[in-house]
Design an enzyme around this catalytic site. Structure first.
Site, PDB file in Angstrom:
ATOM      1  N   TYR A  15       0.822  -1.225   0.000  1.00  0.00           N
ATOM      2  CA  TYR A  15       0.000   0.000   0.000  1.00  0.00           C
ATOM      3  C   TYR A  15       0.848   1.264   0.000  1.00  0.00           C
ATOM      4  O   TYR A  15       0.477   2.249   0.647  1.00  0.00           O
ATOM      5  CB  TYR A  15      -0.920   0.012   1.231  1.00  0.00           C
ATOM      6  N   TYR A 142     -14.629  -4.451   2.584  1.00  0.00           N
ATOM      7  CA  TYR A 142     -13.250  -4.887   2.375  1.00  0.00           C
ATOM      8  C   TYR A 142     -13.091  -6.274   2.983  1.00  0.00           C
ATOM      9  O   TYR A 142     -13.311  -6.463   4.180  1.00  0.00           O
ATOM     10  CB  TYR A 142     -12.230  -3.922   3.006  1.00  0.00           C
ATOM     11  N   ASP A 234     -17.436 -11.904   8.331  1.00  0.00           N
ATOM     12  CA  ASP A 234     -15.988 -11.700   8.237  1.00  0.00           C
ATOM     13  C   ASP A 234     -15.552 -10.938   9.488  1.00  0.00           C
ATOM     14  O   ASP A 234     -15.628  -9.717   9.545  1.00  0.00           O
ATOM     15  CB  ASP A 234     -15.656 -10.920   6.961  1.00  0.00           C
ATOM     16  N   LYS A 263      -6.271 -11.487  11.896  1.00  0.00           N
ATOM     17  CA  LYS A 263      -5.680 -10.404  12.696  1.00  0.00           C
ATOM     18  C   LYS A 263      -5.400 -10.716  14.174  1.00  0.00           C
ATOM     19  O   LYS A 263      -4.290 -11.084  14.511  1.00  0.00           O
ATOM     20  CB  LYS A 263      -6.549  -9.162  12.547  1.00  0.00           C
TER      21      LYS A 263
HETATM   22  C1  LIG Z   1      -7.660  -7.073   7.076  1.00  0.00           C
HETATM   23  C2  LIG Z   1      -8.946  -7.699   6.647  1.00  0.00           C
HETATM   24  C3  LIG Z   1      -8.978  -8.784   5.761  1.00  0.00           C
HETATM   25  C4  LIG Z   1      -7.744  -9.316   5.103  1.00  0.00           C
HETATM   26  O1  LIG Z   1      -6.849  -9.889   6.001  1.00  0.00           O
HETATM   27  P1  LIG Z   1      -5.307 -10.053   5.582  1.00  0.00           P
HETATM   28  O2  LIG Z   1      -4.718 -10.861   6.668  1.00  0.00           O
HETATM   29  O3  LIG Z   1      -4.747  -8.668   5.489  1.00  0.00           O
HETATM   30  O4  LIG Z   1      -5.296 -10.755   4.265  1.00  0.00           O
HETATM   31  C5  LIG Z   1     -10.203  -9.373   5.487  1.00  0.00           C
HETATM   32  N1  LIG Z   1     -11.337  -8.902   6.033  1.00  0.00           N
HETATM   33  C6  LIG Z   1     -11.353  -7.855   6.871  1.00  0.00           C
HETATM   34  C7  LIG Z   1     -12.635  -7.398   7.470  1.00  0.00           C
HETATM   35  C8  LIG Z   1     -10.158  -7.201   7.188  1.00  0.00           C
HETATM   36  O5  LIG Z   1     -10.183  -6.121   7.991  1.00  0.00           O
END
Ligand SMILES: *Cc1c(COP(=O)(O)O)cnc(C)c1O
Length: 425
Positions: A15, A142, A234, A263
């Site tokens: 990025y 996202y 998600d 995360k």
């Molecule tokens: C960061 C994120 C992702 C992607 O995760 P990465 O480990 O960076 O590939 C997917 N969904 C959400 C909601 C996110 O915040």
């Protein structure tokens, strides 16, 4: 050569427009909410290092457990073999997730956790011999940077070069009391085509910490269930306490069919991904016919070291101290929001749990690429705070171990920035 010079010679950063970016800051050490650079300057990590860190940096307990695991078993192929850390982690997580979650599938990061979720849904219908092939998602969503995850994310400058290659997705607005009826009738109209609905529960992180109402999400999830559309929560960002409860889905009564985590899963120690699903989805892949298998996996699936880090993080996450810390941050954010909400430079201020977001009033360009964003970023870096604005939205989401003094310092610097930044270019 300095570390920065060597970096610029050899590395391409994520990025980052390498031509105009400020030189990267070499960090040599972490300690709780602090990051320390090569000159000994301290930075408060107010964004938890891209939202991953929940227990602070260089956590000794997690480090100990990771070290022990490395000396015991660093990795083993996960097809045909298994190991205790993977089993224990699945058992312990399933025990605290919504009770319809029955099976755990490991992968490498948030994007792969989403890829697995989408493939589970699409193949679920395929295996049943029913033609439901479309995905429903929110505008500005996202879900990651791999192609499938990109496809179910909003179209933007970030995806423009690939738009014609991304599979077609039905995008709907975030729910409001006003548009709910319309959203539901659109979903019902498309029902026979829709395999699944993927969403970031309560907070759209990358979109700029956009927040929406749990009751409305609950209504949409219930409607999808009535129309037999599978739901994917998600929770890559919202999981593990960010929203004030263990998982964002704990704010709704409906239970998603699939959940994605990454995360905070390892406490921010290393990359890891997890997708959980219901027994019903799992059962649709059971067959004497090998073609009904879920053909997905990664070399490092269920890596024992990542499992050990996650188990250690989970120990800390479930300790009473962590609950108290989360509540402390929630209360401090609330008090601060009350103090600055009427400031003329604050356009909107919003909070969900430990996430506090302020939209800056500018009158000028409000895009992600705005000049104000860069001025604010540098202003806080100079002050020893890592805040990485999304466009004109400044947000704080700290590791839960951040001290009151560190939080107060961030708040005071933001108030100071409200007076000092933006007047001149
Ligand atoms: C960061 C994120 C992702 C992607 O995760 P990465 O480990 O960076 O590939 C997917 N969904 C959400 C909601 C996110 O915040």
């Amino acid at each position: 050569m300095t570390l920065t010079e060597r970096d610029l010679k050899a590395i391409w950063h994520p990025y980052t427009q390498m031509q105009t970016a400020l030189p990267p800051i070499p960090i040599v050490k972490g300690d709780g909410a602090l990051l320390i650079d090569e000159n000994g300057k301290e930075y408060i990590d107010a964004v938890s290092s891209w939202w991953v860190n929940i227990h602070g940096h260089a956590n000794k307990y997690i480090a100990q457990k990771v070290a022990e695991q490395l000396l015991q078993l660093e990795h083993v192929i996960f097809a045909g073999f298994t190991h205790k850390p993977a089993i224990e982690l699945a058992e312990r997580l399933l025990a605290i997730l919504p009770d319809n979650q029955a099976k755990a599938f490991y992968s490498d990061n948030g994007s792969t956790a989403v890829e697995v979720a989408i493939k589970m849904c699409l193949q679920y219908w395929h295996n049943l011999g029913i033609k439901r092939t479309k995905v429903l998602a929110f505008k500005n969503a996202y879900h990651g940077d791999t192609f499938g995850a990109m496809a179910v994310s909003g179209r933007s400058a970030f995806t423009a070069a690939f738009d014609n290659l991304l599979f077609e997705v039905e995008f709907i607005d975030l729910p409001t009391a006003e548009n709910m009826k319309q959203l539901k009738s659109r979903i019902s109209y498309l029902r026979s085509e829709l395999a699944c609905f993927i969403f970031e529960p309560l907070v759209q992180g990358s979109a700029g910490m956009i927040m929406y109402d749990a009751a409305l999400l609950n209504e949409l999830m219930a409607h999808c269930r009535a129309e037999h559309i599978l739901t994917i929560a998600d929770e890559v960002f919202t999981g593990f306490g960010r929203t004030g409860k263990r998982f964002a889905c704990n704010h709704v009564q409906e239970q998603p069919d699939i959940m994605c985590f990454s995360k905070g899963l390892t406490g921010g120690t290393m990359a890891f991904g997890l997708t959980t699903c219901t027994q019903q989805i799992y059962d649709a892949f059971l067959s004497d016919d090998k073609r009904k298998t879920l053909f997905h996996g990664h070399s490092y699936t269920a890596n024992p070291v990542a499992c050990a880090a996650s188990l250690a993080s989970l120990d800390l996450f479930l300790a009473p101290d962590t609950d108290a810390n989360i509540q402390r941050i929630v209360n401090a954010h609330q008090a601060f929001a009350g103090r600055i909400q009427d400031h003329p430079k604050i356009k909107t201020i919003r909070q969900t749990g430990t996430i506090l977001a302020m939209e800056w009033e500018t009158g000028e360009d409000t895009s992600y690429f705005s000049a104000l964003r860069d001025r604010l970023y540098s202003y806080f870096l100079d002050a020893g705070i890592i805040l990485r604005p999304l466009g004109n939205v400044i947000y704080i989401l700290p590791p839960y171990c951040i001290t009151d003094a560190q939080l107060d310092y961030i708040y005071r610097k933001i108030e100071q920035a409200l007076e000092e930044v933006g007047k001149s270019a």
